[in-house]
Write a protein that holds these residues in place. Structure first.
Motif, PDB file in Angstrom:
ATOM      1  N   PRO A  86      52.683  43.723   4.982  1.00  0.00           N
ATOM      2  CA  PRO A  86      53.156  43.887   6.358  1.00  0.00           C
ATOM      3  C   PRO A  86      52.445  42.935   7.321  1.00  0.00           C
ATOM      4  O   PRO A  86      51.338  42.460   7.044  1.00  0.00           O
ATOM      5  N   GLY A  87      53.083  42.710   8.462  1.00  0.00           N
ATOM      6  CA  GLY A  87      52.509  41.817   9.479  1.00  0.00           C
ATOM      7  C   GLY A  87      51.563  42.562  10.394  1.00  0.00           C
ATOM      8  O   GLY A  87      50.723  43.335   9.936  1.00  0.00           O
ATOM      9  N   ASP A  88      51.715  42.334  11.691  1.00  0.00           N
ATOM     10  CA  ASP A  88      50.791  42.978  12.620  1.00  0.00           C
ATOM     11  C   ASP A  88      51.532  43.885  13.597  1.00  0.00           C
ATOM     12  O   ASP A  88      51.077  44.111  14.708  1.00  0.00           O
ATOM     13  N   ALA A  89      52.680  44.447  13.124  1.00  0.00           N
ATOM     14  CA  ALA A  89      53.458  45.311  14.011  1.00  0.00           C
ATOM     15  C   ALA A  89      52.675  46.563  14.412  1.00  0.00           C
ATOM     16  O   ALA A  89      52.796  47.047  15.533  1.00  0.00           O
ATOM     17  N   LEU A  90      51.852  47.084  13.509  1.00  0.00           N
ATOM     18  CA  LEU A  90      51.097  48.304  13.816  1.00  0.00           C
ATOM     19  C   LEU A  90      49.832  48.023  14.606  1.00  0.00           C
ATOM     20  O   LEU A  90      49.315  48.876  15.302  1.00  0.00           O
ATOM     21  N   LEU A  91      49.305  46.813  14.435  1.00  0.00           N
ATOM     22  CA  LEU A  91      48.052  46.464  15.112  1.00  0.00           C
ATOM     23  C   LEU A  91      48.219  45.082  15.723  1.00  0.00           C
ATOM     24  O   LEU A  91      47.757  44.084  15.187  1.00  0.00           O
ATOM     25  N   PRO A  92      48.938  44.997  16.829  1.00  0.00           N
ATOM     26  CA  PRO A  92      49.276  43.686  17.401  1.00  0.00           C
ATOM     27  C   PRO A  92      48.162  43.118  18.266  1.00  0.00           C
ATOM     28  O   PRO A  92      47.047  43.630  18.284  1.00  0.00           O
ATOM     29  N   GLY A  93      48.497  42.062  18.964  1.00  0.00           N
ATOM     30  CA  GLY A  93      47.490  41.446  19.818  1.00  0.00           C
ATOM     31  C   GLY A  93      46.571  40.545  19.029  1.00  0.00           C
ATOM     32  O   GLY A  93      45.505  40.152  19.465  1.00  0.00           O
ATOM     33  N   THR A  94      46.998  40.208  17.812  1.00  0.00           N
ATOM     34  CA  THR A  94      46.144  39.407  16.954  1.00  0.00           C
ATOM     35  C   THR A  94      46.718  38.008  16.736  1.00  0.00           C
ATOM     36  O   THR A  94      46.365  37.332  15.795  1.00  0.00           O
ATOM     37  N   ALA A  95      47.614  37.603  17.643  1.00  0.00           N
ATOM     38  CA  ALA A  95      48.223  36.277  17.497  1.00  0.00           C
ATOM     39  C   ALA A  95      47.145  35.191  17.508  1.00  0.00           C
ATOM     40  O   ALA A  95      47.348  34.095  17.016  1.00  0.00           O
ATOM     41  N   ASN A  96      45.989  35.510  18.070  1.00  0.00           N
ATOM     42  CA  ASN A  96      44.884  34.564  18.078  1.00  0.00           C
ATOM     43  C   ASN A  96      44.047  34.769  16.813  1.00  0.00           C
ATOM     44  O   ASN A  96      43.212  35.646  16.740  1.00  0.00           O
ATOM     45  N   LEU A  97      44.319  33.955  15.823  1.00  0.00           N
ATOM     46  CA  LEU A  97      43.704  34.117  14.504  1.00  0.00           C
ATOM     47  C   LEU A  97      42.495  33.192  14.386  1.00  0.00           C
ATOM     48  O   LEU A  97      42.640  31.983  14.418  1.00  0.00           O
ATOM     49  N   PRO A  98      41.282  33.758  14.256  1.00  0.00           N
ATOM     50  CA  PRO A  98      40.097  32.892  14.187  1.00  0.00           C
ATOM     51  C   PRO A  98      40.151  31.955  12.974  1.00  0.00           C
ATOM     52  O   PRO A  98      40.665  32.326  11.923  1.00  0.00           O
ATOM     53  N   PHE A  99      39.593  30.757  13.152  1.00  0.00           N
ATOM     54  CA  PHE A  99      39.710  29.706  12.132  1.00  0.00           C
ATOM     55  C   PHE A  99      39.215  30.125  10.757  1.00  0.00           C
ATOM     56  O   PHE A  99      39.902  29.938   9.756  1.00  0.00           O
ATOM     57  N   PHE A 100      38.032  30.723  10.673  1.00  0.00           N
ATOM     58  CA  PHE A 100      37.491  31.054   9.344  1.00  0.00           C
ATOM     59  C   PHE A 100      38.289  32.162   8.670  1.00  0.00           C
ATOM     60  O   PHE A 100      38.443  32.183   7.452  1.00  0.00           O
ATOM     61  N   ARG A 101      38.820  33.081   9.489  1.00  0.00           N
ATOM     62  CA  ARG A 101      39.643  34.149   8.933  1.00  0.00           C
ATOM     63  C   ARG A 101      40.926  33.520   8.351  1.00  0.00           C
ATOM     64  O   ARG A 101      41.399  33.908   7.296  1.00  0.00           O
ATOM     65  N   LYS A 102      41.475  32.561   9.076  1.00  0.00           N
ATOM     66  CA  LYS A 102      42.701  31.897   8.605  1.00  0.00           C
ATOM     67  C   LYS A 102      42.438  31.151   7.294  1.00  0.00           C
ATOM     68  O   LYS A 102      43.216  31.257   6.348  1.00  0.00           O
ATOM     69  N   GLN A 103      41.315  30.421   7.227  1.00  0.00           N
ATOM     70  CA  GLN A 103      40.992  29.680   6.003  1.00  0.00           C
ATOM     71  C   GLN A 103      40.855  30.645   4.819  1.00  0.00           C
ATOM     72  O   GLN A 103      41.349  30.387   3.736  1.00  0.00           O
ATOM     73  N   ARG A 104      40.189  31.769   5.081  1.00  0.00           N
ATOM     74  CA  ARG A 104      39.986  32.727   4.000  1.00  0.00           C
ATOM     75  C   ARG A 104      41.317  33.367   3.598  1.00  0.00           C
ATOM     76  O   ARG A 104      41.587  33.598   2.424  1.00  0.00           O
ATOM     77  N   MET A 105      42.132  33.600   4.600  1.00  0.00           N
ATOM     78  CA  MET A 105      43.436  34.215   4.333  1.00  0.00           C
ATOM     79  C   MET A 105      44.294  33.291   3.469  1.00  0.00           C
ATOM     80  O   MET A 105      44.938  33.729   2.507  1.00  0.00           O
ATOM     81  N   ILE A 106      44.290  32.010   3.782  1.00  0.00           N
ATOM     82  CA  ILE A 106      45.067  31.035   3.001  1.00  0.00           C
ATOM     83  C   ILE A 106      44.574  31.021   1.552  1.00  0.00           C
ATOM     84  O   ILE A 106      45.356  31.019   0.603  1.00  0.00           O
TER      85      ILE A 106
END
Ligand SMILES: Nc1ncnc2c1ncn2[C@@H]1O[C@H](COP(=O)(O)OP(=O)(O)O)[C@@H](O)[C@H]1O
Ligand SMILES: [Mg+2]
Length: 320
Positions: A86-106
């Protein structure tokens, strides 16, 4: 080998989520293990298209660190080989994704135990969207036959290519300055194109010039044209190829065309993917064609990219 397959578009409402959901079903039916990830942060609705209830933790929880891993977010679907994140429909406001979190997520997305991990991205050319798109050199671009959709797809590809080339060199390098300056010049309606970039880098080093040529050549986004109404439409669809070739030096591959069918809209209301709802339709047949081509050529080699200065920016934020 996990193939991460991003699905992007320049403009919203062109059918990214419809394609992602139905392609996920078709690939699972073809025997592949598939994860469908809703990465349209701020606009998550893939669960609706899939007919799943919006009650599980999603990417929003991962971004806020309420969930430890991407794998922990996997949700089962009615198909045994198809999973959903799932996306962030339940916990929104996270459109600002920190760089290291994004790298780890990828990284974690690429390590999921699946054949295909389909990323249903948000519309437009934000850097987050583009960085997810660049995880596969053969990411999917959805485009309809409207001139604005074609122009928006072109802008998306141009921004993505610039970012790809920029991130092909380390932070603060001379090459980056040249690429950045080039990005500010107008190409449209001129004789100039991305073919002119390598000669400019030649002055820095022949290696830099060769690297840019190699990166442009390896970048091969694949286009799915959606909502086609007649064969004559294809001429308009081909415009994206012409302007991309002339200005960006990119050779686009078209790997599918999906017909406009009113029933597809109804499938959203009924919350059941069209491939399951009307398996005999033209739409379903064409989706299976796209799945077949992807299985034959998943393009599993992502380009190697340096971080932008975001790594430094993120570190400075950690300093408070
Ligand atoms: N091939 C199609 N035929 C008819 N309607 C379509 C088709 N593809 C998409 N649509 C319509 O467009 C809407 C938007 O599609 P969606 O996948 O949600 O777009 P996106 O994810 O790109 O914003 C759908 O709800 C559906 O009504
Ligand atoms: Mg969508």
């Amino acid at each position: 080998m996990t193939v991460v397959l991003p699905v992007a578009s320049g403009k919203g409402g062109v059918g990214k989520s419809i394609l992602s959901a139905n392609l996920g079903v078709a690939l699972a039916q073809a025997g592949k293990t598939v994860v469908l990830a809703d990465l349209d942060l701020g606009g998550s609705n893939l669960h609706t298209v899939l007919g799943l209830r919006n009650k599980h933790s999603g990417v929003g929880h991962y971004i806020t660190k309420d969930a430890d891993s991407i794998e922990s977010l996997l949700v089962e679907t009615e198909l045994s080989r198809l999973f959903f994140i799932p996306g962030d429909a339940l916990l929104p406001g996270t459109a600002n994704l920190p760089f290291f979190r994004k790298q780890r997520m990828i990284k974690e997305l690429g390590e999921l135990p699946a054949d295909f991990v389909i990323l249903d991205l948000g519309s437009g050319s934000s850097y987050n969207t583009i960085d997810f798109f660049l995880t596969n050199s053969g990411g999917l671009m959805v485009c309809t036959f409207e001139p604005t959709s074609i122009l928006n797809a072109y802008s998306f590809l141009k921004t993505a290519l610039l970012r790809l080339l920029y991130r092909s060199f380390p932070a603060k390098s001379e090459e980056r300055s040249v690429i950045e300056a080039f990005g500010n010049e107008k190409l449209e309606g001129t004789e100039k194109s991305f073919r002119d970039l390598a000669p400019r880098l030649q002055e820095i080093s022949p290696e830099a010039a060769a690297h840019v040529e190699k990166q442009i050549e390896a970048f091969s986004p694949r286009v799915v044209l959606n909502m086609g109404r007649s064969a004559a439409d294809l001429q308009l669809g081909a415009r994206l190829r012409t302007i991309s070739r002339n200005n960006l030096a990119l050779e686009l591959e078209y790997i599918g065309v999906l017909p406009y069918e009113e029933e597809v809209s109804r499938s959203v209301v009924e919350r059941r993917p069209e491939v399951l709802r009307r398996p005999e339709s033209r739409f379903a047949f064409n989706i299976h064609e796209v799945a077949r081509r992807l299985i034959a050529a998943p393009v599993p080699n992502p380009p190697v990219l340096y971080p932008d200065n975001e790594d430094l920016k993120a570190l400075s934020e950690e300093l408070g």
